[in-house]
Design a protein around this motif. Structure first.
Motif, mmCIF file in Angstrom:
data_model
loop_
_atom_site.group_PDB
_atom_site.id
_atom_site.type_symbol
_atom_site.label_atom_id
_atom_site.label_comp_id
_atom_site.label_asym_id
_atom_site.label_seq_id
_atom_site.Cartn_x
_atom_site.Cartn_y
_atom_site.Cartn_z
ATOM 1 N N ARG A 165 20.217 20.504 56.530
ATOM 2 C CA ARG A 165 19.996 19.149 56.047
ATOM 3 C C ARG A 165 20.327 18.074 57.071
ATOM 4 N NH1 ARG A 165 22.500 18.296 50.643
ATOM 5 N NH2 ARG A 165 22.072 16.106 51.069
ATOM 6 N N ARG A 166 21.085 18.386 58.108
ATOM 7 C CA ARG A 166 21.373 17.383 59.136
ATOM 8 C C ARG A 166 20.202 17.198 60.089
ATOM 9 N NH1 ARG A 166 27.711 18.242 61.024
ATOM 10 N NH2 ARG A 166 28.641 17.901 58.962
ATOM 11 N N LYS A 167 19.279 18.146 60.077
ATOM 12 C CA LYS A 167 18.116 18.049 60.961
ATOM 13 C C LYS A 167 16.999 17.265 60.289
ATOM 14 C CE LYS A 167 18.842 22.338 63.577
ATOM 15 N NZ LYS A 167 18.199 23.573 64.070
ATOM 16 N N THR A 168 16.101 16.737 61.094
ATOM 17 C CA THR A 168 14.906 16.119 60.531
ATOM 18 C C THR A 168 14.051 17.209 59.912
ATOM 19 O OG1 THR A 168 13.621 16.373 62.570
ATOM 20 C CG2 THR A 168 14.919 14.335 62.316
ATOM 21 N N LEU A 169 13.168 16.802 59.027
ATOM 22 C CA LEU A 169 12.287 17.785 58.387
ATOM 23 C C LEU A 169 11.405 18.489 59.414
ATOM 24 C CD1 LEU A 169 11.267 15.753 55.209
ATOM 25 C CD2 LEU A 169 12.694 17.802 55.281
ATOM 26 N N ARG A 170 11.025 17.783 60.447
ATOM 27 C CA ARG A 170 10.215 18.403 61.502
ATOM 28 C C ARG A 170 10.895 19.660 62.046
ATOM 29 N NH1 ARG A 170 10.582 14.598 64.870
ATOM 30 N NH2 ARG A 170 8.691 13.461 64.283
ATOM 31 N N ASN A 171 12.211 19.563 62.249
ATOM 32 C CA ASN A 171 12.955 20.698 62.790
ATOM 33 C C ASN A 171 13.376 21.687 61.704
ATOM 34 O OD1 ASN A 171 12.865 19.773 65.488
ATOM 35 N ND2 ASN A 171 14.566 18.369 65.095
ATOM 36 N N ALA A 172 13.813 21.175 60.567
ATOM 37 C CA ALA A 172 14.264 22.059 59.497
ATOM 38 C C ALA A 172 13.120 22.907 58.948
ATOM 39 C CB ALA A 172 14.891 21.246 58.371
ATOM 40 N N LEU A 173 11.904 22.350 58.949
ATOM 41 C CA LEU A 173 10.745 23.059 58.399
ATOM 42 C C LEU A 173 9.836 23.617 59.491
ATOM 43 C CD1 LEU A 173 9.842 20.713 55.394
ATOM 44 C CD2 LEU A 173 11.041 22.900 55.338
ATOM 45 N N ASN A 174 10.360 23.725 60.680
ATOM 46 C CA ASN A 174 9.591 24.335 61.759
ATOM 47 C C ASN A 174 9.253 25.779 61.391
ATOM 48 O OD1 ASN A 174 8.405 24.761 64.277
ATOM 49 N ND2 ASN A 174 10.343 25.449 65.187
ATOM 50 N N GLY A 175 7.976 26.106 61.402
ATOM 51 C CA GLY A 175 7.546 27.433 60.988
ATOM 52 C C GLY A 175 7.254 27.530 59.505
ATOM 53 N N VAL A 176 7.557 26.460 58.764
ATOM 54 C CA VAL A 176 7.290 26.431 57.320
ATOM 55 C C VAL A 176 6.172 25.435 57.000
ATOM 56 C CG1 VAL A 176 8.290 26.015 55.029
ATOM 57 C CG2 VAL A 176 9.682 27.065 56.827
ATOM 58 N N CYS A 177 6.221 24.270 57.656
ATOM 59 C CA CYS A 177 5.194 23.240 57.477
ATOM 60 C C CYS A 177 4.700 22.764 58.836
ATOM 61 C CB CYS A 177 5.749 22.043 56.698
ATOM 62 S SG CYS A 177 6.205 22.396 54.991
ATOM 63 N N THR A 178 3.420 22.536 58.937
ATOM 64 C CA THR A 178 2.826 22.064 60.177
ATOM 65 C C THR A 178 2.772 20.544 60.204
ATOM 66 O OG1 THR A 178 0.586 22.023 59.252
ATOM 67 C CG2 THR A 178 1.349 24.118 60.200
ATOM 68 N N PRO A 179 2.596 19.940 61.389
ATOM 69 C CA PRO A 179 2.419 18.488 61.462
ATOM 70 C C PRO A 179 1.266 17.997 60.586
ATOM 71 C CG PRO A 179 2.833 19.385 63.641
ATOM 72 C CD PRO A 179 2.651 20.558 62.732
ATOM 73 N N GLU A 180 0.211 18.791 60.526
ATOM 74 C CA GLU A 180 -0.947 18.412 59.712
ATOM 75 C C GLU A 180 -0.589 18.368 58.218
ATOM 76 O OE1 GLU A 180 -2.107 19.750 63.589
ATOM 77 O OE2 GLU A 180 -0.953 20.804 62.031
ATOM 78 N N GLN A 181 0.287 19.272 57.801
ATOM 79 C CA GLN A 181 0.690 19.274 56.395
ATOM 80 C C GLN A 181 1.562 18.060 56.058
ATOM 81 O OE1 GLN A 181 2.131 23.391 56.590
ATOM 82 N NE2 GLN A 181 0.735 23.923 54.920
ATOM 83 N N PHE A 182 2.448 17.690 56.973
ATOM 84 C CA PHE A 182 3.229 16.474 56.770
ATOM 85 C C PHE A 182 2.293 15.271 56.621
ATOM 86 C CE2 PHE A 182 6.812 18.831 58.772
ATOM 87 C CZ PHE A 182 7.793 18.552 57.833
#
Length: 276
Positions: A224-241
């Motif tokens: 939770r201290r990381k941004t979602l970009r880093n926390a969800l790396n491999g789970v969500c793509t930039p396109e999905q955000f």
């Protein structure tokens, strides 16, 4: 053989088992407030989790003479049945609640859940109930106050987390009142609280894939201290955000439930297996 239990106005009394996380409610004022909050009516099918020494069970039976209880402690089953016999019809399921299929128990109808949940397994019980939310009208639980605070927390709160999002996605969560340690025997070291959960109509929840949603929420709050970009790396793509209109530089506690649902609902692009 002499029974270790004796009767009282708030159920029967006897030794608590620390290994089972037992703290028995004994204060009549709070017992009455819980029964009033549940307010059983008509043909309600009430199911109590962990009746213990019957502090809530027996007053419920006086108001509504049909009740099913789920009790893991074998030593409590006999005294509980004896105390309930003159009051109404009670079915006792002697089993670990996590092994009870609430959908089968509902038998095509709806059930209402009530319980003073053991602090050591309260979260697993809540998630187990969520799996059967379609057959549950509502739930009235007493838990550690810290857990209830997390359940009802708003985005941005320090205690807003995975439990908040998962429960609020599927239920309306309302914290009702605090129960102090002195209301229990033996007294726990923390405050407790009573909470009401009302499952949402499945048609209005809007989650396309429950597993995908759970995976996204778990990963987001896992770091939770990381941004979602880093926390969800491999789970969500930039396109999905981008498609979900969720900022990837935000942190998990900044997203509301609807944003988590939107992010989890975005399908993978062709040839992209990140979210599969």
């Amino acid at each position: 053989m002499t029974s270790p239990y004796s009767s009282s106005a708030a159920g029967f009394t006897g030794p608590a088992k620390k290994q089972l996380g037992q703290h028995f409610l004994a204060d009549r004022t709070y017992i009455d407030r819980i029964v009033l909050a549940v307010n059983p009516k008509g043909e309600d099918r009430l199911v109590e989790i962990g009746p213990g020494q019957g502090a809530i069970t027996l007053p419920l039976l006086r108001r509504h003479p049909r009740l099913t209880v789920i009790e893991f402690d074998r030593d409590l089953v006999g005294p509980l049945a004896a105390a309930a016999e003159p009051l109404g019809e009670m079915a006792i399921i002697h089993r670990d609640v996590l092994q009870v299929n609430f959908t089968e128990l509902a038998d095509g109808g709806q059930i209402r859940l009530v319980g003073n949940l053991p602090y050591n397994i309260s979260s697993p019980i809540l998630f187990h109930a969520l799996d059967h939310a379609a057959v549950i009208t509502d739930m009235h639980f007493m838990l550690q106050k810290e857990v209830v605070d997390r359940m009802a927390a708003d985005p941005g709160s320090k205690v807003y987390g995975r439990l908040s999002v998962m429960l609020q996605a599927f239920c309306k969560v309302t914290a009702l009142f605090v129960v102090p340690p002195g209301a229990f025997r033996p007294p726990p070291k923390v405050d407790s609280a009573v909470v009401r959960l009302v499952p949402r109509d499945p048609a209005t929840v809007g989650i396309l894939d429950r597993k995908r949603f759970a995976d996204v929420v778990r990963a987001a709050f896992g770091q939770r201290r990381k941004t979602l970009r880093n926390a969800l790396n491999g789970v969500c793509t930039p396109e999905q955000f981008e498609a979900a209109e969720v900022r990837s530089d935000a942190r998990a506690e900044q997203l509301d439930v609807a944003q988590f649902i939107a992010l989890a609902n975005v399908p993978c692009s062709d040839g992209d297996d990140v979210a599969k």
